[in-house]
Design a protein around this motif. Structure first.
Motif, short mmCIF file in Angstrom:
data_model
loop_
_atom_site.label_atom_id
_atom_site.label_comp_id
_atom_site.label_asym_id
_atom_site.label_seq_id
_atom_site.Cartn_x
_atom_site.Cartn_y
_atom_site.Cartn_z
N CYS A 1 -0.98 3.67 13.63
CA CYS A 1 -1.36 2.40 13.01
C CYS A 1 -1.83 2.67 11.58
O CYS A 1 -2.47 3.67 11.30
CB CYS A 1 -2.49 1.77 13.83
SG CYS A 1 -3.11 0.21 13.19
N GLN A 2 -1.52 1.76 10.68
CA GLN A 2 -1.98 1.88 9.30
C GLN A 2 -3.27 1.10 9.14
O GLN A 2 -3.37 -0.06 9.54
CB GLN A 2 -0.93 1.33 8.34
CG GLN A 2 -1.36 1.40 6.89
CD GLN A 2 -0.39 0.70 5.96
OE1 GLN A 2 0.34 -0.19 6.36
NE2 GLN A 2 -0.38 1.11 4.71
N LEU B 1 -5.80 -0.11 6.09
CA LEU B 1 -5.83 -0.25 4.64
C LEU B 1 -7.04 -1.09 4.25
O LEU B 1 -7.27 -2.16 4.82
CB LEU B 1 -4.55 -0.94 4.17
CG LEU B 1 -4.43 -1.23 2.68
CD1 LEU B 1 -4.30 0.06 1.89
CD2 LEU B 1 -3.21 -2.12 2.43
N GLN C 1 -0.27 -7.33 13.12
CA GLN C 1 -1.11 -7.18 11.93
C GLN C 1 -2.42 -7.93 12.12
O GLN C 1 -2.44 -9.09 12.52
CB GLN C 1 -0.40 -7.71 10.70
CG GLN C 1 0.87 -6.95 10.38
CD GLN C 1 1.51 -7.43 9.11
OE1 GLN C 1 0.87 -7.51 8.08
NE2 GLN C 1 2.78 -7.77 9.21
N HIS D 1 -0.21 -2.52 14.66
CA HIS D 1 0.33 -1.44 13.86
C HIS D 1 -0.20 -1.43 12.42
O HIS D 1 0.06 -0.50 11.67
CB HIS D 1 1.87 -1.47 13.85
CG HIS D 1 2.44 -2.70 13.23
ND1 HIS D 1 2.57 -2.85 11.87
CD2 HIS D 1 2.90 -3.84 13.79
CE1 HIS D 1 3.09 -4.03 11.61
NE2 HIS D 1 3.29 -4.65 12.76
N ARG D 2 -0.97 -2.45 12.06
CA ARG D 2 -1.55 -2.51 10.71
C ARG D 2 -2.87 -3.27 10.77
O ARG D 2 -2.93 -4.37 11.30
CB ARG D 2 -0.60 -3.18 9.75
CG ARG D 2 -1.15 -3.29 8.32
CD ARG D 2 -0.13 -4.01 7.43
NE ARG D 2 -0.68 -4.37 6.17
CZ ARG D 2 -0.52 -3.66 5.04
NH1 ARG D 2 0.15 -2.54 5.08
NH2 ARG D 2 -1.04 -4.07 3.91
N GLU E 1 -5.81 -4.51 8.10
CA GLU E 1 -6.34 -4.65 6.76
C GLU E 1 -7.83 -4.94 6.90
O GLU E 1 -8.22 -5.90 7.56
CB GLU E 1 -5.67 -5.79 6.01
CG GLU E 1 -4.24 -5.51 5.65
CD GLU E 1 -3.63 -6.60 4.79
OE1 GLU E 1 -4.38 -7.35 4.12
OE2 GLU E 1 -2.39 -6.70 4.80
#
Length: 119
Positions: free
Chosen positions: A89-90, A92, A26, A57-58, A60
């Motif tokens: 991958c996210q 946000l 992250q 994988h994330r 922000e």
């Protein structure tokens, strides 16, 4: 570990991009200043570089310090989101200010980008 990728201190409208790994896979990328035609390329490159890190994988993207976002900045975020999605991958957006949220909604980008709870 914190990385600063771009910071033009000579300008009050400077763009500062810093990112830090906060957990297993992250990353938080903080965007401060203005993202416009002159600085959107750096945002695009930074998102690409973060996505090239192993096991991310994330991501922000913290927009609490973002004062201005134009169409070229929106395009950089959309490209980053597309790259992330293709890699599983996210991406946000978090801490989206009301003004930036409104621009994303008016342009329709908010329906494509993952918007956080508006913290």
């Amino acid at each position: 570990m914190t990385f600063s990728t771009f910071n033009d201190l000579a300008s009050l409208d400077a763009l500062a991009l810093t990112w830090v790994t906060v957990g297993d896979g992250q990353v938080v990328l903080s965007v401060t200043g203005e993202v416009d035609i002159a600085t959107s390329g750096e945002l695009d490159r930074t998102l690409a570089n973060v996505l090239h890190r192993p096991s991310v994988h994330r991501i922000e993207v913290d927009l609490a310090g973002l004062r201005f976002l134009d169409a070229s900045g929106i395009l950089a975020l959309l490209r980053g989101s597309d790259r992330a999605r293709r890699q599983g991958c996210q991406l946000l957006l978090t801490n989206v200010t009301p003004g930036v949220r409104r621009v994303l909604q008016i342009t329709g980008a908010s329906s494509v980008l993952g918007l956080g709870d508006g913290r």
